[in-house]
Design a protein around this motif. Structure first.
Motif, PDB file in Angstrom:
ATOM      1  N   LYS A   3     -13.278  58.046  75.691  1.00  0.00           N
ATOM      2  CA  LYS A   3     -13.866  59.377  75.605  1.00  0.00           C
ATOM      3  C   LYS A   3     -15.339  59.334  76.004  1.00  0.00           C
ATOM      4  N   MET A   4     -16.025  58.235  75.652  1.00  0.00           N
ATOM      5  CA  MET A   4     -17.430  58.097  76.023  1.00  0.00           C
ATOM      6  C   MET A   4     -17.599  58.095  77.535  1.00  0.00           C
ATOM      7  N   ASP A   5     -16.639  57.486  78.245  1.00  0.00           N
ATOM      8  CA  ASP A   5     -16.694  57.491  79.707  1.00  0.00           C
ATOM      9  C   ASP A   5     -16.539  58.922  80.238  1.00  0.00           C
ATOM     10  N   ASN A   6     -15.644  59.707  79.622  1.00  0.00           N
ATOM     11  CA  ASN A   6     -15.481  61.105  80.019  1.00  0.00           C
ATOM     12  C   ASN A   6     -16.790  61.868  79.861  1.00  0.00           C
ATOM     13  N   LEU A   7     -17.467  61.646  78.739  1.00  0.00           N
ATOM     14  CA  LEU A   7     -18.739  62.319  78.484  1.00  0.00           C
ATOM     15  C   LEU A   7     -19.807  61.856  79.476  1.00  0.00           C
ATOM     16  N   HIS A   8     -19.724  60.602  79.904  1.00  0.00           N
ATOM     17  CA  HIS A   8     -20.653  60.103  80.920  1.00  0.00           C
ATOM     18  C   HIS A   8     -20.432  60.829  82.249  1.00  0.00           C
ATOM     19  N   THR A  12     -23.476  62.990  83.917  1.00  0.00           N
ATOM     20  CA  THR A  12     -23.923  62.655  85.275  1.00  0.00           C
ATOM     21  C   THR A  12     -23.749  63.853  86.204  1.00  0.00           C
ATOM     22  N   PHE A  13     -22.618  64.538  86.065  1.00  0.00           N
ATOM     23  CA  PHE A  13     -22.353  65.728  86.868  1.00  0.00           C
ATOM     24  C   PHE A  13     -23.402  66.805  86.603  1.00  0.00           C
TER      25      PHE A  13
END
Length: 327
Positions: A3-8, A12-13
């Motif tokens: 989930k942390m990767d999704n938030l990253h 970034t976007f």
């Protein structure tokens, strides 16, 4: 991917949107809110952004529909997802764009609400007498006169820098969406209200500086975090003015004053392209909605006031019977 990767992905976007496109703060907040909701749904499905397929996004939209969300809300969420995956494809985070062929729900083409000239006059008069102090009343008058004279978006209005108001300007330089600047002319009443408010505002700022407080760079300063009057506070203010003036509060928002500005200009012969420039619309097609508003209003005027239209309505109410009793 966690989930942390999704938030990253999302952060970034959003950073790229702000840096490359100059996306407005409200746009950024909307994207962030919708993408976090999507991220939470993805997490509950034991999925991740990198592996999402078209059917997964479509299932998310179905879930939004099941929640009873409006077509406009669902369309906005899909737009955020499309923007995210277009960015991911361009950055080579993915070799495909799973959202590219998904069509959003049809959005209802409701005409924007507007106000009659007499209703705007009542709101402007109410501004002159509404407020706890004389300074509040002068500020409220200036806000309303500027809004109706220029058709500014509420964010553009409340965040105006005081430097734009110096020197008794005939026109204001406004920073619009995407950091695009435009010039908007001021009416004589707006210029008068601005000059009077500026004297009161500057006097208050001078007094604050003697107490060690920093000077504000905004025309409508506030002690809040933003440093200027907030959109929410102005929204509440305009509702107060509606109640004081006897105008139905459900008709009155900051945006209906913007609609009134455009509709009244069009009704008095203004060129559609000129209205587009004043409103800061990127596409004249957006401005064309006001021609439909005017057409609808003219139709209502005919139906309400033309004697033949009244006669037909009376006949329908009477069941079509136009003969005298007993004949």
């Amino acid at each position: 991917m966690t989930k942390m990767d999704n938030l990253h992905w999302i952060s970034t976007f959003l950073d790229a949107q702000a840096a490359e496109l100059g996306a407005a703060q409200n746009t950024q907040l909307a994207y962030a809110r919708d993408l976090r909701i999507f991220s939470d749904w993805v997490d509950r499905q034991k999925l991740d952004f990198a592996a999402i397929q078209r059917t997964d996004i479509e299932n998310f939209l179905v879930a939004c529909d099941a929640e009873g969300l409006s077509p406009a809300t669902r369309a906005r969420r899909l737009s955020a997802i499309k923007q995210l995956y277009r960015f991911a494809f361009e950055e080579s985070w993915r070799s495909d764009n799973p959202a590219i062929q998904i069509k959003g729900p049809g959005r209802s083409k409701r005409l924007p609400k507007t106000l009659e000239v007499i209703e705007v006059d009542r709101l402007l008069n109410a501004a002159r007498t509404t407020g706890r102090t004389q300074a509040d009343r002068l500020r409220n008058t200036c806000l309303m006169e500027l809004l109706y004279a220029t058709g500014m978006r509420v964010t553009e209005l409340v965040s105006l820098p005081v430097s734009a108001a110096r020197g008794d300007p005939r026109m204001l330089l406004v920073m619009g969406k995407g950091s695009k600047e435009r010039m908007v002319p001021l009416s004589p009443p707006a210029r008068t209200a601005l000059a009077v408010w500026l004297k009161t505002r500057d006097a208050a700022e001078d007094e604050a500086r003697t107490k060690g407080k920093p000077a504000s760079r905004f025309l409508f300063p506030s002690r809040g975090k933003a440093g200027h009057l907030t959109r929410h506070r102005f929204y509440l203010l305009i509702k107060e003015l509606a109640v004081s003036s006897g105008v139905a509060p459900d008709k009155v928002t900051p945006h209906t004053l913007r609609h009134a500005f455009a509709t009244h200009l069009l009704a008095n012969g203004a060129d559609l392209r000129a209205i587009q420039m004043l409103l800061g619309h990127a596409d004249v097609a957006t401005t064309e909605i006001y021609t439909h508003v005017l057409d609808e209003r003219l139709r209502e005027l005919v139906l309400e006031n033309h004697p033949l239209a009244r006669d037909r309505e009376a006949k329908r109410s009477d069941g079509g019977n136009t003969s005298s009793d007993g004949q």
